[in-house]
Design an enzyme around this catalytic site. Structure first.
Site, PDB file in Angstrom:
ATOM      1  N   CYS A 100       0.856  -1.187   0.000  1.00 10.95           N
ATOM      2  CA  CYS A 100       0.000   0.000   0.000  1.00 10.95           C
ATOM      3  C   CYS A 100       0.892   1.238   0.000  1.00 10.95           C
ATOM      4  CB  CYS A 100      -0.878  -0.029   1.253  1.00 10.95           C
ATOM      5  SG  CYS A 100      -1.741   1.518   1.553  1.00 10.95           S
ATOM      6  N   CYS A 104      -3.895   7.342  -1.359  1.00 10.34           N
ATOM      7  CA  CYS A 104      -5.211   7.431  -2.012  1.00 10.34           C
ATOM      8  C   CYS A 104      -6.299   7.959  -1.081  1.00 10.34           C
ATOM      9  CB  CYS A 104      -5.681   6.061  -2.496  1.00 10.34           C
ATOM     10  SG  CYS A 104      -4.415   5.101  -3.246  1.00 10.34           S
ATOM     11  N   THR A 191      -4.144   4.829   7.626  1.00 12.47           N
ATOM     12  CA  THR A 191      -3.122   4.447   6.648  1.00 12.47           C
ATOM     13  C   THR A 191      -2.188   5.618   6.353  1.00 12.47           C
ATOM     14  OG1 THR A 191      -4.552   2.808   5.635  1.00 12.47           O
ATOM     15  CG2 THR A 191      -2.809   3.690   4.258  1.00 12.47           C
ATOM     16  N   GLU A 257      -0.259   1.586   9.361  1.00 11.02           N
ATOM     17  CA  GLU A 257      -1.531   2.006   9.938  1.00 11.02           C
ATOM     18  C   GLU A 257      -1.283   2.485  11.367  1.00 11.02           C
ATOM     19  OE1 GLU A 257      -1.762  -0.756   7.790  1.00 11.02           O
ATOM     20  OE2 GLU A 257      -2.803   0.535   6.355  1.00 11.02           O
ATOM     21  N   HIS A 292     -13.240   5.355  -2.546  1.00 11.44           N
ATOM     22  CA  HIS A 292     -12.217   4.476  -1.985  1.00 11.44           C
ATOM     23  C   HIS A 292     -12.430   3.031  -2.446  1.00 11.44           C
ATOM     24  CE1 HIS A 292      -8.670   4.455   0.273  1.00 11.44           C
ATOM     25  NE2 HIS A 292      -9.087   3.644   1.210  1.00 11.44           N
ATOM     26  N   TYR A 296      -9.646   0.523  -4.765  1.00 10.80           N
ATOM     27  CA  TYR A 296      -9.205  -0.866  -4.614  1.00 10.80           C
ATOM     28  C   TYR A 296      -9.189  -1.612  -5.943  1.00 10.80           C
ATOM     29  CZ  TYR A 296      -9.349  -0.298   0.456  1.00 10.80           C
ATOM     30  OH  TYR A 296      -9.107   0.108   1.748  1.00 10.80           O
ATOM     31  N   CYS A 299      -5.454  -0.520  -6.653  1.00  5.62           N
ATOM     32  CA  CYS A 299      -4.345  -0.851  -5.732  1.00  5.62           C
ATOM     33  C   CYS A 299      -4.344  -2.311  -5.315  1.00  5.62           C
ATOM     34  CB  CYS A 299      -4.359   0.086  -4.532  1.00  5.62           C
ATOM     35  SG  CYS A 299      -5.613  -0.279  -3.311  1.00  5.62           S
ATOM     36  N   GLU A 447      -7.079  -5.430   4.781  1.00  2.00           N
ATOM     37  CA  GLU A 447      -7.623  -4.184   4.230  1.00  2.00           C
ATOM     38  C   GLU A 447      -8.625  -4.467   3.115  1.00  2.00           C
ATOM     39  OE1 GLU A 447      -4.815  -1.338   2.730  1.00  2.00           O
ATOM     40  OE2 GLU A 447      -6.330   0.252   2.741  1.00  2.00           O
TER      41      GLU A 447
HETATM   42  C1  LIG Z   1      -5.426  -2.115   6.731  1.00  2.00           C
HETATM   43  C2  LIG Z   1      -6.517  -1.141   6.978  1.00  2.00           C
HETATM   44  C3  LIG Z   1      -6.356   0.182   6.597  1.00  2.00           C
HETATM   45  C4  LIG Z   1      -7.338   1.130   6.873  1.00  2.00           C
HETATM   46  N1  LIG Z   1      -7.128   2.446   6.539  1.00  2.00           N
HETATM   47  C5  LIG Z   1      -8.032   3.388   6.929  1.00  2.00           C
HETATM   48  C6  LIG Z   1      -7.772   4.775   6.713  1.00  2.00           C
HETATM   49  O1  LIG Z   1      -6.740   5.157   6.148  1.00  2.00           O
HETATM   50  N2  LIG Z   1      -8.688   5.675   7.134  1.00  2.00           N
HETATM   51  C7  LIG Z   1      -9.824   5.294   7.758  1.00  2.00           C
HETATM   52  O2  LIG Z   1     -10.596   6.160   8.137  1.00  2.00           O
HETATM   53  N3  LIG Z   1     -10.100   3.988   7.993  1.00  2.00           N
HETATM   54  C8  LIG Z   1      -9.229   3.032   7.595  1.00  2.00           C
HETATM   55  N4  LIG Z   1      -9.496   1.706   7.813  1.00  2.00           N
HETATM   56  C9  LIG Z   1     -10.696   1.353   8.587  1.00  2.00           C
HETATM   57  C10 LIG Z   1     -11.792   0.627   7.850  1.00  2.00           C
HETATM   58  O3  LIG Z   1     -12.558   1.503   7.090  1.00  2.00           O
HETATM   59  C11 LIG Z   1     -12.607  -0.106   8.933  1.00  2.00           C
HETATM   60  O4  LIG Z   1     -11.797  -1.159   9.430  1.00  2.00           O
HETATM   61  C12 LIG Z   1     -13.940  -0.627   8.427  1.00  2.00           C
HETATM   62  O5  LIG Z   1     -14.803   0.424   8.124  1.00  2.00           O
HETATM   63  C13 LIG Z   1     -14.589  -1.575   9.435  1.00  2.00           C
HETATM   64  O6  LIG Z   1     -14.730  -0.940  10.674  1.00  2.00           O
HETATM   65  P1  LIG Z   1     -14.215  -1.682  11.992  1.00  2.00           P
HETATM   66  O7  LIG Z   1     -12.815  -2.103  11.777  1.00  2.00           O
HETATM   67  O8  LIG Z   1     -14.521  -0.802  13.140  1.00  2.00           O
HETATM   68  O9  LIG Z   1     -15.050  -3.014  12.067  1.00  2.00           O
HETATM   69  P2  LIG Z   1     -16.566  -3.143  12.549  1.00  2.00           P
HETATM   70  O10 LIG Z   1     -17.342  -1.951  12.084  1.00  2.00           O
HETATM   71  O11 LIG Z   1     -16.591  -3.479  13.972  1.00  2.00           O
HETATM   72  O12 LIG Z   1     -17.042  -4.384  11.682  1.00  2.00           O
HETATM   73  C14 LIG Z   1     -16.812  -5.743  12.088  1.00  2.00           C
HETATM   74  C15 LIG Z   1     -18.041  -6.573  11.693  1.00  2.00           C
HETATM   75  O13 LIG Z   1     -19.168  -6.152  12.456  1.00  2.00           O
HETATM   76  C16 LIG Z   1     -20.243  -5.782  11.573  1.00  2.00           C
HETATM   77  N5  LIG Z   1     -20.915  -4.639  12.190  1.00  2.00           N
HETATM   78  C17 LIG Z   1     -20.366  -3.465  12.581  1.00  2.00           C
HETATM   79  N6  LIG Z   1     -21.314  -2.652  13.112  1.00  2.00           N
HETATM   80  C18 LIG Z   1     -22.463  -3.315  13.057  1.00  2.00           C
HETATM   81  C19 LIG Z   1     -23.798  -3.005  13.459  1.00  2.00           C
HETATM   82  N7  LIG Z   1     -24.109  -1.844  14.018  1.00  2.00           N
HETATM   83  N8  LIG Z   1     -24.738  -3.945  13.248  1.00  2.00           N
HETATM   84  C20 LIG Z   1     -24.445  -5.127  12.666  1.00  2.00           C
HETATM   85  N9  LIG Z   1     -23.202  -5.478  12.273  1.00  2.00           N
HETATM   86  C21 LIG Z   1     -22.238  -4.590  12.469  1.00  2.00           C
HETATM   87  C22 LIG Z   1     -19.589  -5.433  10.250  1.00  2.00           C
HETATM   88  O14 LIG Z   1     -20.462  -5.588   9.137  1.00  2.00           O
HETATM   89  C23 LIG Z   1     -18.424  -6.429  10.220  1.00  2.00           C
HETATM   90  O15 LIG Z   1     -18.856  -7.670   9.727  1.00  2.00           O
HETATM   91  C24 LIG Z   1      -8.536   0.730   7.519  1.00  2.00           C
HETATM   92  C25 LIG Z   1      -8.713  -0.603   7.878  1.00  2.00           C
HETATM   93  C26 LIG Z   1      -7.728  -1.535   7.626  1.00  2.00           C
HETATM   94  C27 LIG Z   1      -7.935  -2.955   8.061  1.00  2.00           C
END
Ligand SMILES: Cc1cc2nc3c(=O)[nH]c(=O)nc-3n(C[C@H](O)[C@H](O)[C@H](O)COP(=O)(O)OP(=O)(O)OC[C@H]3O[C@@H](n4cnc5c(N)ncnc54)[C@H](O)[C@@H]3O)c2cc1C
Length: 482
Positions: A100, A104, A191, A257, A292, A296, A299, A447
């Site tokens: 990565c 982006c 990121t 990250e 975004h 993907y 990237c 990711e």
């Molecule tokens: C390598 C990597 C890079 C990233 N880079 C960035 C970045 O640069 N900037 C940024 O802002 N973010 C970044 N992210 C964050 C990414 O957008 C989030 O990880 C993603 O939106 C999921 O949120 P979470 O990790 O809190 O998981 P959760 O939201 O907890 O999700 C986990 C599971 O629970 C489910 N879930 C969550 N909430 C609910 C609900 N209310 N009801 C029912 N099911 C639910 C989801 O569908 C999923 O299956 C990155 C993530 C990764 C892994």
């Protein structure tokens, strides 16, 4: 200022004097830290590519905002060609870095904020759009890297921001002042945060009336007072600190990250682009997420290219490249990878102009693209693991090659197709390991699942965009059903 070269970018980041908690220690000289340096080099690549005569036509573009040539990583898309070129540029970066390259998210945030602020101003008579234009003009002219910060910690997922045990679990406006706001909270998984000059903060979900403090979009410098950084671990990351780099897998580059805490950070009014307009929070989230999800398509296919190349090479090194089932598996990898790319291109060519003037991707196809990304890289990783063999998980350390006894046995027993050196076979195996279970798998697999939102988020958008009622009406008309 004009376009920076890679080394000028590195100097500019160093001059910010950022500090972070890394592996349990307070690291002060980040650019020289073994975990940080590969990630900064990956960003520096995006600067050098804009100088390279072979690639500068793809990386450089005239900005409608500042009327100057800027790096495409800070461009506000002016056409569907721009959207396509973004995906092509991302694919090129990845095949060169194998990881990565982190630039982006800020680009996607800027394009989403540009159109959202315009529409918000029309409805609420605010002046966010002009503020944002002034801000982004400066970003383009100084050729800066901007982190896109959307994801809040979110606490108990069954509760709204206002119901959480701690209101900071969603980043919020803690205080309104005549000249600005004070924000409090955190953004997780950021990121390339420590390789960025600026941070663009956005809400994490659609806010409702009563949730105004959480409907906030603003910009702060990465070295603003009150921001704290805690470095994210990646599997096998400390191999980057060892003497023998062969074991890292990716010899030069890496991702990053960072957990980022905003402890009462002041933001002046000119850097505030949403302040309680809950009705535009969802618009911003959806637009950013769609850009975004398009990203993907470029990237993740490029890392797929690296994995496919490494898999085809290890097949030759192992002497199985002529076997039909191996060929089938490599073709399957290519098919899946190009399907992702096709979606990235399709959502770009069918993009449309926003009322603010920049171009937005086709949201349905961008979400289809990302939903494929939540699956296909895992299948590519499975096929690569199959073809590479068990050494992927059991190979001795590179340091053993120096040992007179172990080194002799490794050379003898890890030799396969004699056209290739044993050490080269080890390099390829380590690269595949890096992408399927090592530090590279953070960007390539985890990711792919969660970045830009988990699969359920894409399913919701697909359902919303697919115009099911229209399809039902068409079938009714076709069958003369009233
Ligand atoms: C390598 C990597 C890079 C990233 N880079 C960035 C970045 O640069 N900037 C940024 O802002 N973010 C970044 N992210 C964050 C990414 O957008 C989030 O990880 C993603 O939106 C999921 O949120 P979470 O990790 O809190 O998981 P959760 O939201 O907890 O999700 C986990 C599971 O629970 C489910 N879930 C969550 N909430 C609910 C609900 N209310 N009801 C029912 N099911 C639910 C989801 O569908 C999923 O299956 C990155 C993530 C990764 C892994």
């Amino acid at each position: 200022m004009g376009l920076k070269k890679g080394d000028e970018y590195l100097k500019s980041i160093k001059s910010l004097g950022l500090k972070a908690h890394v592996l349990g220690e307070k690291a002060e000289n980040l650019p020289e830290h073994g975990l940080v340096e590969p990630a900064q080099k990956a960003v520096a690549f995006t600067y050098d590519a804009a100088q390279d005569k072979e690639t500068r036509d793809l990386f450089c573009v005239e900005s409608a905002l500042c009327k100057d040539v800027v790096n495409r990583f800070s461009h506000l898309h002016q056409s569907t060609d721009d959207l396509v070129n973004k995906v092509k540029m991302q694919r090129y970066c990845g095949i060169q870095t194998g990881c990565c390259f982190q630039r982006c998210v800020g680009l996607d945030a800027a394009n989403a904020i540009f159109s959202t602020t315009y529409e918000c101003d029309q409805k609420h008579a605010t002046d966010y759009h002009e503020r944002f234009k002034d801000y982004w003009r400066w970003i383009q002219q100084d050729d800066l890297v901007v982190d896109g910060a959307m994801t809040d910690p979110k606490g108990d997922r069954s509760k709204r921001p206002i119901e959480q045990s701690d209101p900071d679990l969603f980043l919020r406006i803690k205080e309104q002042r005549p000249d600005g706001i004070i924000i409090s909270g955190a953004k997780l998984h950021q990121t390339g945060m420590l390789n960025s000059h600026e941070i663009l903060i956005m809400p994490t979900l659609t806010m409702r009336p009563g949730e105004e403090p959480w409907a906030v979009c603003c910009a702060v410098p990465t070295n603003a007072r009150g921001i704290h950084y805690i470095y994210g671990r990646q599997s096998s990351d400390t191999r980057k600190l060892e003497t023998y780099h062969l074991d890292v897998g990716n010899p030069v580059y890496g991702g990053q990250e960072v957990m980022t805490v905003f402890d009462d950070v002041y933001v002046p009014n000119e850097r505030v682009f949403m302040n309680g307009e809950v009705d535009f929070s969802g618009v911003l989230v959806e637009r950013f997420a769609s850009y975004h999800r398009q990203s993907y398509g470029g990237c993740k296919t490029e890392v797929g290219d690296v994995l496919i190349g490494a898999t085809a090479l290890i097949a030759k090194m192992n002497g199985v490249d002529k076997a039909s089932h191996i060929n089938d598996k490599i073709v399957e990898m290519i098919h899946l990878n190009e399907t992702i790319y096709a979606c990235g291109i399709a959502c770009s060519t069918t993009g449309e102009q926003t009322s603010a003037g920049n171009f937005q991707v086709n949201m349905l196809l961008a979400n289809v693209c990302k939903l494929n990304v939540t699956r296909f890289p895992y299948e590519l990783a499975r096929l690569a693991t199959d073809v590479a063999g068990g050494l992927l998980g059991t190979m001795p350390a590179a340091a053993e090659l120096e040992d007179p006894l172990a080194g002799k046995y490794i050379q003898k027993y890890l030799s396969a197709n004699t056209q290739y050196k044993t050490v080269d076979r080890m390099k390829v195996l380590r690269l595949i390991e890096n992408l399927v279970v090592g530090a590279g798998a953070v960007g390539y697999l985890i990711e792919s699942m969660h970045g830009a939102g988990p699969p359920a988020a894409q399913r919701i958008m697909i359902r919303r965009q697919a115009q099911i009622e229209e399809k039902i009406d068409q079938v009714k008309a076709f069958l003369s059903i009233k």
